[in-house]
Write a protein that holds these residues in place. Structure first.
Motif, PDB file in Angstrom:
ATOM      1  N   ALA A 211     -22.182  27.728  15.615  1.00 30.46           N
ATOM      2  CA  ALA A 211     -22.592  27.248  14.303  1.00 30.46           C
ATOM      3  C   ALA A 211     -22.620  25.737  14.254  1.00 30.46           C
ATOM      4  O   ALA A 211     -23.130  25.160  13.312  1.00 30.46           O
ATOM      5  CB  ALA A 211     -21.630  27.779  13.246  1.00 30.46           C
ATOM      6  N   ASP A 212     -22.055  25.083  15.238  1.00 29.37           N
ATOM      7  CA  ASP A 212     -22.017  23.632  15.214  1.00 29.37           C
ATOM      8  C   ASP A 212     -23.249  22.995  15.811  1.00 29.37           C
ATOM      9  O   ASP A 212     -23.295  21.789  15.957  1.00 29.37           O
ATOM     10  CB  ASP A 212     -20.797  23.140  16.011  1.00 29.37           C
ATOM     11  CG  ASP A 212     -19.533  23.318  15.217  1.00 29.37           C
ATOM     12  OD1 ASP A 212     -18.466  23.299  15.832  1.00 29.37           O
ATOM     13  OD2 ASP A 212     -19.641  23.465  14.003  1.00 29.37           O
ATOM     14  N   ARG A 213     -24.222  23.788  16.221  1.00 30.42           N
ATOM     15  CA  ARG A 213     -25.384  23.188  16.846  1.00 30.42           C
ATOM     16  C   ARG A 213     -26.550  23.192  15.885  1.00 30.42           C
ATOM     17  O   ARG A 213     -26.729  24.137  15.135  1.00 30.42           O
ATOM     18  CB  ARG A 213     -25.761  23.966  18.092  1.00 30.42           C
ATOM     19  CG  ARG A 213     -24.739  23.751  19.165  1.00 30.42           C
ATOM     20  CD  ARG A 213     -25.133  24.416  20.433  1.00 30.42           C
ATOM     21  NE  ARG A 213     -24.013  25.182  20.912  1.00 30.42           N
ATOM     22  CZ  ARG A 213     -24.111  26.371  21.482  1.00 30.42           C
ATOM     23  NH1 ARG A 213     -25.295  26.906  21.620  1.00 30.42           N
ATOM     24  NH2 ARG A 213     -23.056  26.987  21.891  1.00 30.42           N
ATOM     25  N   PRO A 214     -27.358  22.139  15.902  1.00 32.36           N
ATOM     26  CA  PRO A 214     -28.537  22.112  15.036  1.00 32.36           C
ATOM     27  C   PRO A 214     -29.504  23.233  15.407  1.00 32.36           C
ATOM     28  O   PRO A 214     -29.659  23.575  16.568  1.00 32.36           O
ATOM     29  CB  PRO A 214     -29.167  20.751  15.342  1.00 32.36           C
ATOM     30  CG  PRO A 214     -28.103  19.955  15.974  1.00 32.36           C
ATOM     31  CD  PRO A 214     -27.197  20.893  16.658  1.00 32.36           C
TER      32      PRO A 214
ATOM     33  N   PHE B  79     -36.619  16.747  18.766  1.00 35.31           N
ATOM     34  CA  PHE B  79     -35.966  17.468  19.869  1.00 35.31           C
ATOM     35  C   PHE B  79     -36.922  18.468  20.502  1.00 35.31           C
ATOM     36  O   PHE B  79     -36.974  18.648  21.707  1.00 35.31           O
ATOM     37  CB  PHE B  79     -34.733  18.206  19.358  1.00 35.31           C
ATOM     38  CG  PHE B  79     -33.480  17.395  19.438  1.00 35.31           C
ATOM     39  CD1 PHE B  79     -32.856  16.954  18.302  1.00 35.31           C
ATOM     40  CD2 PHE B  79     -32.931  17.061  20.673  1.00 35.31           C
ATOM     41  CE1 PHE B  79     -31.705  16.196  18.367  1.00 35.31           C
ATOM     42  CE2 PHE B  79     -31.785  16.307  20.749  1.00 35.31           C
ATOM     43  CZ  PHE B  79     -31.166  15.868  19.594  1.00 35.31           C
TER      44      PHE B  79
ATOM     45  N   LEU C  32     -30.099  23.816  19.595  1.00 37.25           N
ATOM     46  CA  LEU C  32     -29.898  22.796  20.613  1.00 37.25           C
ATOM     47  C   LEU C  32     -28.983  23.342  21.695  1.00 37.25           C
ATOM     48  O   LEU C  32     -27.978  23.978  21.418  1.00 37.25           O
ATOM     49  CB  LEU C  32     -29.279  21.571  19.956  1.00 37.25           C
ATOM     50  CG  LEU C  32     -29.390  20.268  20.712  1.00 37.25           C
ATOM     51  CD1 LEU C  32     -30.834  19.936  20.956  1.00 37.25           C
ATOM     52  CD2 LEU C  32     -28.744  19.171  19.909  1.00 37.25           C
TER      53      LEU C  32
ATOM     54  N   LEU D 192     -20.607  18.894  21.973  1.00 40.38           N
ATOM     55  CA  LEU D 192     -20.898  20.085  21.194  1.00 40.38           C
ATOM     56  C   LEU D 192     -19.755  21.059  21.410  1.00 40.38           C
ATOM     57  O   LEU D 192     -19.320  21.290  22.517  1.00 40.38           O
ATOM     58  CB  LEU D 192     -22.188  20.723  21.683  1.00 40.38           C
ATOM     59  CG  LEU D 192     -23.468  20.089  21.161  1.00 40.38           C
ATOM     60  CD1 LEU D 192     -24.656  20.741  21.810  1.00 40.38           C
ATOM     61  CD2 LEU D 192     -23.566  20.230  19.674  1.00 40.38           C
TER      62      LEU D 192
ATOM     63  N   TRP E  40     -33.405  25.258  14.490  1.00 38.04           N
ATOM     64  CA  TRP E  40     -34.732  25.128  13.918  1.00 38.04           C
ATOM     65  C   TRP E  40     -35.385  26.504  13.848  1.00 38.04           C
ATOM     66  O   TRP E  40     -35.132  27.374  14.674  1.00 38.04           O
ATOM     67  CB  TRP E  40     -35.615  24.221  14.792  1.00 38.04           C
ATOM     68  CG  TRP E  40     -35.166  22.811  14.803  1.00 38.04           C
ATOM     69  CD1 TRP E  40     -35.539  21.831  13.954  1.00 38.04           C
ATOM     70  CD2 TRP E  40     -34.242  22.229  15.716  1.00 38.04           C
ATOM     71  NE1 TRP E  40     -34.911  20.670  14.268  1.00 38.04           N
ATOM     72  CE2 TRP E  40     -34.107  20.880  15.341  1.00 38.04           C
ATOM     73  CE3 TRP E  40     -33.506  22.701  16.792  1.00 38.04           C
ATOM     74  CZ2 TRP E  40     -33.273  19.999  16.017  1.00 38.04           C
ATOM     75  CZ3 TRP E  40     -32.667  21.838  17.470  1.00 38.04           C
ATOM     76  CH2 TRP E  40     -32.566  20.499  17.068  1.00 38.04           C
TER      77      TRP E  40
ATOM     78  N   ARG F  99     -35.967  23.363   9.412  1.00 39.92           N
ATOM     79  CA  ARG F  99     -34.574  23.315   9.844  1.00 39.92           C
ATOM     80  C   ARG F  99     -33.949  24.681   9.629  1.00 39.92           C
ATOM     81  O   ARG F  99     -34.138  25.298   8.595  1.00 39.92           O
ATOM     82  CB  ARG F  99     -33.801  22.303   9.027  1.00 39.92           C
ATOM     83  CG  ARG F  99     -34.220  20.908   9.317  1.00 39.92           C
ATOM     84  CD  ARG F  99     -33.270  19.945   8.691  1.00 39.92           C
ATOM     85  NE  ARG F  99     -33.758  18.611   8.831  1.00 39.92           N
ATOM     86  CZ  ARG F  99     -34.553  18.014   7.972  1.00 39.92           C
ATOM     87  NH1 ARG F  99     -34.923  18.635   6.883  1.00 39.92           N
ATOM     88  NH2 ARG F  99     -34.978  16.805   8.196  1.00 39.92           N
ATOM     89  N   GLY F 100     -33.192  25.103  10.617  1.00 38.97           N
ATOM     90  CA  GLY F 100     -32.506  26.385  10.454  1.00 38.97           C
ATOM     91  C   GLY F 100     -31.317  26.191   9.548  1.00 38.97           C
ATOM     92  O   GLY F 100     -30.436  25.397   9.813  1.00 38.97           O
ATOM     93  N   GLY F 101     -31.296  26.926   8.475  1.00 40.33           N
ATOM     94  CA  GLY F 101     -30.220  26.732   7.518  1.00 40.33           C
ATOM     95  C   GLY F 101     -28.917  27.281   8.047  1.00 40.33           C
ATOM     96  O   GLY F 101     -28.883  28.067   9.000  1.00 40.33           O
ATOM     97  N   PRO F 102     -27.836  26.892   7.444  1.00 41.45           N
ATOM     98  CA  PRO F 102     -26.541  27.437   7.866  1.00 41.45           C
ATOM     99  C   PRO F 102     -26.477  28.905   7.481  1.00 41.45           C
ATOM    100  O   PRO F 102     -26.855  29.294   6.390  1.00 41.45           O
ATOM    101  CB  PRO F 102     -25.527  26.611   7.089  1.00 41.45           C
ATOM    102  CG  PRO F 102     -26.277  26.095   5.918  1.00 41.45           C
ATOM    103  CD  PRO F 102     -27.708  25.973   6.325  1.00 41.45           C
TER     104      PRO F 102
END
Lengths: 553, 329
Positions: free
Chosen positions: B286-289, B90, B167, B281, B291, B263-266
């Motif tokens: 919080a629902d978006r990926p 991405f 994202l 989306l 980084w 990856r950005g962790g939760p």
């Protein structure tokens, strides 16, 4: 003593179209492989073909085939009237392109160079061959006649032919003579033309009309008139046509010309197997070839370099270009990787460089500063050279453009199209893309996984994939991609290891053909899940099984 | 001090232009659209240099069960094709889109009206084509740019600077529905058969003037090869992005900037998912990926120093010292 062979192709326009339809049907049959797709296609032999032209904003029939004329369609009818007459017969309607037909007729004439070097094309559907002296090679005039007609018929076109001492007479007898193959002795043209109708000579419609008014129907009657009468009543052209047919006036016939491709050859004094020397020689040959191409204002679309070792068969290296070029450095970068792989044997003593295909190339100004890039159908010069270099080094199918096809299955929604060698970029399909979030990395063959769900609420708890356990924190969904009711053609095997025919862009396995058994797949329910490490995966359930399809990378 | 330094910088630039010849104008850096990164690098990613992106995880053994990330882990057999790792697709697509847009905008007034293209070299870095038609890109998260090792009074050092990206919310971002085929129509995907071929392909692509961006698979790249690519990038004018697996952090490379993407962790304050269609989306961020971007290395002279005056009014040399330290690495 001149001898002319005239070949008449009575249904030239229509037969070309029919051949194309037959080829297309054959290709489609191979692609489908026998699976029944709805209504059966009509056999190409039964399709009525109409070629139409626009005259004063009306669509009129210019040519029609035997099937159509059997139903009563005639040339000059409107297309609507023709369709009414044809009724339920499957019809193929196309625009009549005289320029294309003329070019195809020239090509057919070039195919007849095997009989004589002088071949002329007479639009719209005739060929003239000057065969004085050629009959010796074929063992007589009759065998030559049969060989020529046989060759044209083997190519799929119906033909009639005649041999005579003058071209006009031969053409007249070929078109209107009683037999399909006729040979008229030189000097006997008068007798042969006696019973032919007036249309046999290519006369103007005004003259023809005047002759019909006088109730003259055959050429014999015309020839019986006195010359002075003909000259005063109908003018010089009719007299000239009659004289040409009888051989009393010369005919000027322009034949198809053979232009050999530009070629440069060099002989070395001693055979050498040193690659560097040979590459230097090839560079010099390419410089000379570029000069030749520049004289003719053309660029090479294909390059052929031949090396002739003393004791081995000649090595031919061929490369095609996407845009015409006569830059020796560029041509060298394309051909060099292939030359390095050639077997030289004991040595090479002769080299030849040819440009078999050329195209006009206008000179450019200011090439040194990167100015004046000309856009050839989407790829400009620099990019075209880069792609040619890739094709030369890696082979032809290594650079792709991606097109969107109509498929709701995510792994099939895009198809790679190789950039063709020596041509414009392909026209790509542009299907609609649809809404919905899609991941950045999609596996072509979804991988099986196990998902543990909460028995009460149905929420997804954990995912086991590639022998790793992922705890699911968030799950968004479901998004249903339902099966298409025409899925008979698109089975996707989720279990067995069989890859589809089309090259996919993510899997690294070599493809093998799939089985042709139609299957109906259950619908897929997609979820976007996030695991404890922050990884977002795209998984789906198909029936009772779960698969991982992609990842948001 | 300040006017002398400015004069020195402009003189350096003129000398560089003279050395290279006057054919190619100095291209301005490409704005990435992430405010923190652009401010750090003085406008954006520089042209004519190689940028390396290490992520998202190290190679895994294809037969499952291997540890991921870190260390000197190598795939079994050492074959370059067998290792499976995922590059930050991405992110690369976002940068490629910006490079193409900027090239189209500037080429309109240039001497040649040729269309610009993006080349994706190496199967590993081919994104799913829908990614390229997605109108939005990556945006910075609400959290601002976090500095790395502090200690040089006020100026934000370059090395170790972090940035969080997520994202974009395409459906509601107002970019008109979010389907934009420009990037997909101008993308060429190249699949060289071996490593040497790949390096040659990247070299040739960088030297081509109508290539706006080259995204390539740079795994297992030895130092001399990366130097050659750097020279090729200087000869051309496009943006060069190399993707490498995360375990090659410790390998030497001649790239001008090196970034580590994770990856950005939760985050713990994420609530439970709202009811939403998986197809769009949701509004919940919080629902978006996500980084995490970290700048590992930035070559001296590329970045403009972020200046902040100290208490006595004199500008600090904090960033320059950090950049000087990087030059020695």
């Amino acid at each position: 003593m001149p001898r002319w062979l005239a070949i008449h192709l009575p249904r030239w326009s229509v037969e070309r179209v029919r051949q194309r339809l037959v080829a297309r049907a054959a290709r489609r049959a191979v692609a489908i492989g026998g699976v029944d797709v709805g209504a059966p296609e009509p056999a190409p032999g039964d399709v009525a073909i109409l070629l139409v032209e626009t005259v004063a904003e009306r669509l009129l029939v210019a040519r029609c085939c035997a099937v159509a004329s059997g139903h009563g369609v005639r040339v000059g009818m409107t297309v609507a009237g023709a369709r009414a007459l044809l009724g339920a017969t499957p019809t193929h309607v196309e625009a009549h392109d005289p320029a294309l037909e003329r070019a195809a007729l020239d090509a057919l004439g070039r195919a007849l160079w095997r009989f004589t070097p002088r071949v002329a094309a007479r639009a719209p559907d005739g060929l003239l061959l000057d065969v004085a002296g050629c009959e010796r090679l074929f063992g007589g005039e009759r065998p030559l006649l049969e060989a020529a007609v046989g060759h044209v018929r083997a190519l799929g076109f119906d033909a009639r032919a005649a041999l005579a001492g003058t071209a006009s007479a031969a053409r007249a007898v070929a078109r209107f003579g009683p037999e399909p193959l006729a040979a008229v002795a030189s000097g006997a043209e008068r007798a042969a033309l006696e019973h032919l109708p007036l249309e046999a000579l290519d006369l103007e419609p005004r003259t023809l009309g005047a002759l019909h008014e006088l109730e003259l129907t055959t050429l014999g009657q015309c020839l019986a008139l006195s010359r002075a009468q003909v000259a005063t009543r109908f003018g010089e052209p009719l007299l000239a046509a009659l004289d040409r047919a009888l051989g009393e006036r010369p005919e000027a016939i322009e034949c198809l010309r053979y232009a050999p491709p530009p070629s440069v050859e060099r002989e070395l004094e001693g055979a050498t197997d040193d690659l560097e020397t040979l590459l230097t020689c090839v560079r010099q040959l390419l410089d000379e070839l570029a000069a030749r191409l520049a004289e003719a204002d053309v660029g090479a679309l294909a390059l052929l370099v031949e090396l002739f070792p003393t004791d081995a068969p000649p090595a031919r290296e061929w490369v095609a270009l996407s845009a015409p070029s006569r830059d020796p450095a560029h041509l060298m970068t394309l051909i060099e990787p292939q030359l390095e792989r050639v077997r030289l044997g004991f040595g090479v003593d002769r080299l030849r460089a040819t440009a078999p295909r050329t195209a006009p190339l206008r000179p450019r100004q200011g090439a040194g500063f990167g100015l004046g890039a000309d856009l050839t159908a989407g790829f400009d010069r620099a990019l075209g050279e880069l792609l040619d270099a890739y094709a030369g080094r890696f082979g032809p199918r290594r650079a792709y453009l991606v097109e969107a096809v109509e498929s709701h299955l995510p792994e099939r929604a895009f198809r790679p199209r190789p950039v063709p060698l020596g041509g414009a970029p392909p026209r790509l399909a542009r299907a609609s893309l649809g809404a919905g979030e899609r991941p950045s990395s999609v596996l072509f063959r979804p991988e099986p996984a196990e998902v543990r769900t909460d028995p009460e609420s149905g929420a997804l708890l954990a995912l086991r994939w590639r022998a790793e356990e992922h705890a699911i924190l968030r799950a968004l969904g479901p998004e249903r991609l339902a099966t298409t009711w025409w899925t008979a053609l698109e089975p996707v095997e989720l279990e067995e290891r069989r890859a589809p025919t089309r090259t996919d862009y993510t899997s690294l396995d070599a493809p093998t053909p799939p089985p042709r058994k139609p299957r109906v797949e259950p619908s897929r329910d997609y979820w976007r899940v996030q695991d404890a490490a922050g990884r977002w995966l795209w998984i789906f359930r198909c029936g009772a099984r779960w698969f991982v399809h992609g990842e948001w990378a | 001090m300040k006017p002398q330094r400015a004069a020195l910088e402009s003189l350096t630039r003129r000398v560089r232009v003279l050395e290279r010849g006057s054919e190619r104008p100095e291209r301005p850096p490409l704005a990435t659209g992430w405010a923190g990164v652009d401010g750090l690098l003085g406008g954006g990613l520089a042209r004519g240099v190689v940028h390396e992106w290490l992520g998202l995880d190290g190679p895994r053994v294809a037969a499952g069960g291997g540890a991921v990330g870190g260390g000197a882990f190598r795939a079994a057999g050492g074959r370059t094709g067998a290792a499976a790792w995922t590059p930050p697709l991405f992110l690369l697509a976002h940068l490629a889109r910006r490079a193409l847009a900027e090239a189209d905008a500037s080429a309109g007034g240039g001497a040649d009206g040729a269309a610009r293209w993006i080349l994706w070299i190496g199967r590993r870095v081919w994104p799913y084509p829908r990614t390229l038609t997605r109108g939005g890109g990556l945006v910075e998260c609400a959290g601002a740019l976090a500095g790395g090792a502090h200690g040089l009074g006020g100026a934000t050092p370059l090395e170790g600077a972090r940035c969080a990206l997520e994202l974009d919310d395409v459906a509601r971002s107002g970019s008109g529905g979010g389907v934009d085929r420009a990037v997909l129509d101008r993308s060429l995907f190249v699949d060289p058969p071996d490593r040497k071929g790949l390096l040659w392909a990247v070299d040739a692509a960088l030297r081509c003037p109508t290539v706006a961006a080259v995204v390539a698979d740079g795994s297992n790249l030895p130092l001399p090869a990366s130097r050659r690519l750097q020279l090729a990038a200087e000869a051309g004018s496009g943006l060069c992005l190399l993707a490498r697996p995360a375990n090659e952090l410790r390998q030497l490379s001649a790239a001008a900037t090196r970034w580590h993407v994770r990856r950005g962790g939760p985050s713990p304050e994420d609530g439970p998912p709202l009811d939403s269609e998986a197809g769009e989306l949701s509004t919940d961020p919080a629902d978006r990926p996500r980084w995490d971007l970290e700048l590992l290395r930035c070559r001296a002279g590329l970045a403009r120093v972020a200046r902040a005056p100290t208490a006595d009014g004199m500008p600090t040399e904090g960033g320059a010292a950090a950049a000087g330290a990087a030059a020695g690495r």
